[in-house]
Design a protein around this motif. Structure first.
Motif, PDB file in Angstrom:
ATOM      1  N   GLU A  61       0.827  -1.209   0.000  1.00  0.00           N
ATOM      2  CA  GLU A  61       0.000   0.000   0.000  1.00  0.00           C
ATOM      3  C   GLU A  61       0.858   1.255   0.000  1.00  0.00           C
ATOM      4  OE1 GLU A  61      -2.816  -0.083   3.139  1.00  0.00           O
ATOM      5  OE2 GLU A  61      -3.880  -1.854   2.394  1.00  0.00           O
ATOM      6  N   GLY A  62       1.890   1.257   0.832  1.00  0.00           N
ATOM      7  CA  GLY A  62       2.796   2.404   0.873  1.00  0.00           C
ATOM      8  C   GLY A  62       3.499   2.594  -0.451  1.00  0.00           C
ATOM      9  N   ASN A  63       3.896   1.500  -1.051  1.00  0.00           N
ATOM     10  CA  ASN A  63       4.575   1.539  -2.342  1.00  0.00           C
ATOM     11  C   ASN A  63       3.666   2.134  -3.416  1.00  0.00           C
ATOM     12  OD1 ASN A  63       7.200   0.950  -3.030  1.00  0.00           O
ATOM     13  ND2 ASN A  63       6.726  -1.015  -3.951  1.00  0.00           N
ATOM     14  N   ALA A  64       2.392   1.697  -3.399  1.00  0.00           N
ATOM     15  CA  ALA A  64       1.416   2.193  -4.379  1.00  0.00           C
ATOM     16  C   ALA A  64       1.195   3.695  -4.213  1.00  0.00           C
ATOM     17  CB  ALA A  64       0.095   1.444  -4.225  1.00  0.00           C
ATOM     18  N   GLU A  65       1.216   4.164  -2.963  1.00  0.00           N
ATOM     19  CA  GLU A  65       1.041   5.590  -2.712  1.00  0.00           C
ATOM     20  C   GLU A  65       2.233   6.385  -3.253  1.00  0.00           C
ATOM     21  OE1 GLU A  65      -0.356   9.297  -1.498  1.00  0.00           O
ATOM     22  OE2 GLU A  65      -1.362   7.383  -1.911  1.00  0.00           O
ATOM     23  N   THR A  66       3.431   5.839  -3.099  1.00  0.00           N
ATOM     24  CA  THR A  66       4.618   6.503  -3.653  1.00  0.00           C
ATOM     25  C   THR A  66       4.528   6.578  -5.172  1.00  0.00           C
ATOM     26  OG1 THR A  66       6.048   5.806  -1.824  1.00  0.00           O
ATOM     27  CG2 THR A  66       7.136   6.381  -3.891  1.00  0.00           C
ATOM     28  N   VAL A  67       4.113   5.475  -5.789  1.00  0.00           N
ATOM     29  CA  VAL A  67       3.947   5.455  -7.255  1.00  0.00           C
ATOM     30  C   VAL A  67       2.946   6.521  -7.677  1.00  0.00           C
ATOM     31  CG1 VAL A  67       3.118   4.117  -9.219  1.00  0.00           C
ATOM     32  CG2 VAL A  67       4.587   3.031  -7.511  1.00  0.00           C
ATOM     33  N   ARG A  68       1.851   6.634  -6.936  1.00  0.00           N
ATOM     34  CA  ARG A  68       0.822   7.615  -7.269  1.00  0.00           C
ATOM     35  C   ARG A  68       1.368   9.037  -7.167  1.00  0.00           C
ATOM     36  NH1 ARG A  68      -2.293  11.209  -5.274  1.00  0.00           N
ATOM     37  NH2 ARG A  68      -1.534  10.926  -3.134  1.00  0.00           N
ATOM     38  N   GLN A  69       2.092   9.322  -6.066  1.00  0.00           N
ATOM     39  CA  GLN A  69       2.608  10.673  -5.854  1.00  0.00           C
ATOM     40  C   GLN A  69       3.643  11.052  -6.916  1.00  0.00           C
ATOM     41  OE1 GLN A  69       3.791  11.816  -1.897  1.00  0.00           O
ATOM     42  NE2 GLN A  69       2.129  10.677  -0.926  1.00  0.00           N
ATOM     43  N   VAL A  70       4.509  10.114  -7.258  1.00  0.00           N
ATOM     44  CA  VAL A  70       5.514  10.405  -8.287  1.00  0.00           C
ATOM     45  C   VAL A  70       4.841  10.584  -9.643  1.00  0.00           C
ATOM     46  CG1 VAL A  70       7.527   9.523  -9.539  1.00  0.00           C
ATOM     47  CG2 VAL A  70       7.375   9.214  -7.063  1.00  0.00           C
ATOM     48  N   ALA A  71       3.883   9.716  -9.948  1.00  0.00           N
ATOM     49  CA  ALA A  71       3.173   9.802 -11.226  1.00  0.00           C
ATOM     50  C   ALA A  71       2.417  11.117 -11.351  1.00  0.00           C
ATOM     51  CB  ALA A  71       2.220   8.624 -11.374  1.00  0.00           C
ATOM     52  N   ASP A  72       1.904  11.635 -10.225  1.00  0.00           N
ATOM     53  CA  ASP A  72       1.175  12.902 -10.236  1.00  0.00           C
ATOM     54  C   ASP A  72       2.068  14.070 -10.651  1.00  0.00           C
ATOM     55  OD1 ASP A  72      -1.199  11.748  -9.552  1.00  0.00           O
ATOM     56  OD2 ASP A  72      -1.125  12.316  -7.431  1.00  0.00           O
ATOM     57  N   THR A  73       3.386  13.906 -10.505  1.00  0.00           N
ATOM     58  CA  THR A  73       4.318  14.963 -10.916  1.00  0.00           C
ATOM     59  C   THR A  73       4.638  14.866 -12.407  1.00  0.00           C
ATOM     60  OG1 THR A  73       6.366  13.700 -10.508  1.00  0.00           O
ATOM     61  CG2 THR A  73       5.377  14.853  -8.627  1.00  0.00           C
ATOM     62  N   GLY A  74       4.127  13.809 -13.047  1.00  0.00           N
ATOM     63  CA  GLY A  74       4.397  13.615 -14.464  1.00  0.00           C
ATOM     64  C   GLY A  74       5.589  12.729 -14.743  1.00  0.00           C
ATOM     65  N   ALA A  75       6.203  12.193 -13.680  1.00  0.00           N
ATOM     66  CA  ALA A  75       7.385  11.346 -13.842  1.00  0.00           C
ATOM     67  C   ALA A  75       6.997   9.870 -13.905  1.00  0.00           C
ATOM     68  CB  ALA A  75       8.366  11.574 -12.700  1.00  0.00           C
ATOM     69  N   PHE A  76       7.910   9.057 -14.426  1.00  0.00           N
ATOM     70  CA  PHE A  76       7.699   7.611 -14.498  1.00  0.00           C
ATOM     71  C   PHE A  76       8.026   6.980 -13.144  1.00  0.00           C
ATOM     72  CE2 PHE A  76       9.373   3.330 -14.873  1.00  0.00           C
ATOM     73  CZ  PHE A  76       8.491   2.708 -15.738  1.00  0.00           C
ATOM     74  N   CYS A  77       7.179   6.056 -12.706  1.00  0.00           N
ATOM     75  CA  CYS A  77       7.458   5.331 -11.461  1.00  0.00           C
ATOM     76  C   CYS A  77       6.813   3.952 -11.512  1.00  0.00           C
ATOM     77  CB  CYS A  77       6.941   6.099 -10.248  1.00  0.00           C
ATOM     78  SG  CYS A  77       7.429   5.380  -8.658  1.00  0.00           S
ATOM     79  N   ARG A  78       7.559   2.942 -11.134  1.00  0.00           N
ATOM     80  CA  ARG A  78       7.071   1.571 -11.072  1.00  0.00           C
ATOM     81  C   ARG A  78       7.375   1.014  -9.676  1.00  0.00           C
ATOM     82  NH1 ARG A  78       6.591  -2.459 -15.087  1.00  0.00           N
ATOM     83  NH2 ARG A  78       6.200  -0.719 -16.511  1.00  0.00           N
ATOM     84  N   GLY A  79       6.390   0.391  -9.060  1.00  0.00           N
ATOM     85  CA  GLY A  79       6.575  -0.163  -7.723  1.00  0.00           C
ATOM     86  C   GLY A  79       6.593  -1.681  -7.725  1.00  0.00           C
ATOM     87  N   TYR A  80       7.422  -2.255  -6.863  1.00  0.00           N
ATOM     88  CA  TYR A  80       7.512  -3.703  -6.714  1.00  0.00           C
ATOM     89  C   TYR A  80       7.489  -4.043  -5.223  1.00  0.00           C
ATOM     90  CZ  TYR A  80       9.114  -3.767 -11.586  1.00  0.00           C
ATOM     91  OH  TYR A  80       9.224  -3.612 -12.949  1.00  0.00           O
ATOM     92  N   THR A  81       6.642  -4.998  -4.866  1.00  0.00           N
ATOM     93  CA  THR A  81       6.602  -5.472  -3.482  1.00  0.00           C
ATOM     94  C   THR A  81       7.724  -6.479  -3.286  1.00  0.00           C
ATOM     95  OG1 THR A  81       4.204  -5.203  -3.430  1.00  0.00           O
ATOM     96  CG2 THR A  81       5.198  -6.575  -1.711  1.00  0.00           C
ATOM     97  N   VAL A  82       8.639  -6.158  -2.377  1.00  0.00           N
ATOM     98  CA  VAL A  82       9.838  -6.991  -2.183  1.00  0.00           C
ATOM     99  C   VAL A  82      10.108  -7.171  -0.695  1.00  0.00           C
ATOM    100  CG1 VAL A  82      12.282  -7.286  -2.730  1.00  0.00           C
ATOM    101  CG2 VAL A  82      10.817  -6.003  -4.294  1.00  0.00           C
ATOM    102  N   ASP A  83      10.346  -8.400  -0.292  1.00  0.00           N
ATOM    103  CA  ASP A  83      10.788  -8.699   1.070  1.00  0.00           C
ATOM    104  C   ASP A  83      12.307  -8.754   1.051  1.00  0.00           C
ATOM    105  OD1 ASP A  83      11.344  -9.565   3.605  1.00  0.00           O
ATOM    106  OD2 ASP A  83      10.284 -11.489   3.429  1.00  0.00           O
TER     107      ASP A  83
END
Length: 311
Positions: free
Chosen positions: A80-102
């Motif tokens: 969920e936190g990762n998805a929020e970061t992707v959303r915030q970065v994408a809102d700036t117009g930049a590319f962002c991809r999130g991966y869930t990693v342990d």
């Protein structure tokens, strides 16, 4: 007895070292007093991977690197936190991809690293930022917590770097950033496992930095970042004083990004911590202990709560 040619060569090497040292000192002073814009490198279009990018300074660094024109990859165990970061970065117009990693799972790190290369591309800047803390004295700290602390704070650096360094070596270009801590230079009461893992992170960076130079990979830079306490919630309850202020996440993230763009090898925050480290090395142990008592280092963790699960 050494022959004249050998003596002459030694003298030339000493002279060269002296001249190079003076040049390096002048360069360091210039980097301190001149505007940073003169020294920041352009990372437009480069891929920056940040571990622990789902919150705190990890998310802030993702946003700030994106602001410099980079493509962002964020790794975090918190989907969920990762998805929020992707959303915030994408809102700036930049590319962002999130991966869930342990990051405690070496095989998972290697597998997701392979996916990143296939789906996004070659990682140019790797930021090993993820970190955890238990905040318990050694005898109160469960074995599993100690192992997890080392897995996240130190061992994951080995696996992520092994996953991405090979590609950097092929082009002799890249940057590896290790987010450590001043606890990686100076021990603290109630943080035996944490300090040990951060000492490991500092040592990892230092040895890797030298190894890359010896191998001729001068185009691959390393930066180790060593802040004191940061107000991200990770050290909630810690009590400090004016000598050891709790740093703001935004400032630490900004300083870290700038250090990366300026190829700064070691960043201590605040920079006055270098003085404290020097005193730690030259003063007798008894004096250091008295100073620790005076500055509150021996009692800072007494009220430690840590990040609550709801955060």
């Amino acid at each position: 007895m050494a022959d004249p040619a050998s003596i002459g060569l030694l003298i030339l090497q000493v002279l060269y070292t002296m001249v190079f040292s003076v040049y390096s000192i002048i360069e360091s002073i210039a980097r301190t007093i001149l505007p940073r814009d003169y020294f920041r490198k352009d990372i437009t279009g480069q891929i920056v991977l940040v571990t622990g990018g789902g919150s705190g300074i990890g998310r802030l660094m993702c946003l700030k690197f994106a602001g410099r024109g980079a493509k962002i990859v964020t790794w975090d165990v918190n989907a969920e936190g990762n998805a929020e970061t992707v959303r915030q970065v994408a809102d700036t117009g930049a590319f962002c991809r999130g991966y869930t990693v342990d990051l405690c799972n070496r095989k998972e790190i290697y597998a997701i690293a392979k996916r990143v290369k296939e789906e996004v591309g070659k990682v140019d800047i790797l930021v090993n930022n993820a970190g955890i803390v238990t905040g318990k004295k050694l005898l109160d700290c469960p074995d599993e917590s100690i192992i997890r602390t080392f897995d996240v704070n130190a061992l994951s650096h080995f696996w992520t770097v092994k996953a991405f360094l090979g590609d950097m070596m092929l082009s002799n270009k890249g940057h590896i950033v290790s987010i450590a801590s001043m606890a990686g230079w100076i021990g603290a009461n109630g943080l035996v496992d944490y300090c040990s893992s951060k000492f490991a992170a500092v040592g990892f960076n230092d040895a890797l930095h030298l190894e890359l130079k010896v191998d001729g990979a001068t185009g691959i830079k390393t930066t180790v970042v060593c802040p004191i306490y940061i107000s991200t919630g990770m050290f909630e309850g810690v009590v400090t004083n004016k000598l050891f202020p709790i740093l703001t996440p935004d400032w630490v993230a900004s300083e870290t990004v700038d250090a990366t763009l300026m190829d700064v090898p070691v960043l201590m925050l605040p920079k006055t911590m270098r003085i404290g480290l020097l005193l730690r090395l030259i003063l007798p142990d008894k004096v250091n202990y008295k100073l620790a008592q005076l500055t509150g280092v021996t009692t800072m963790m007494d009220g430690f709560v840590g990040r609550r699960k709801a955060e």
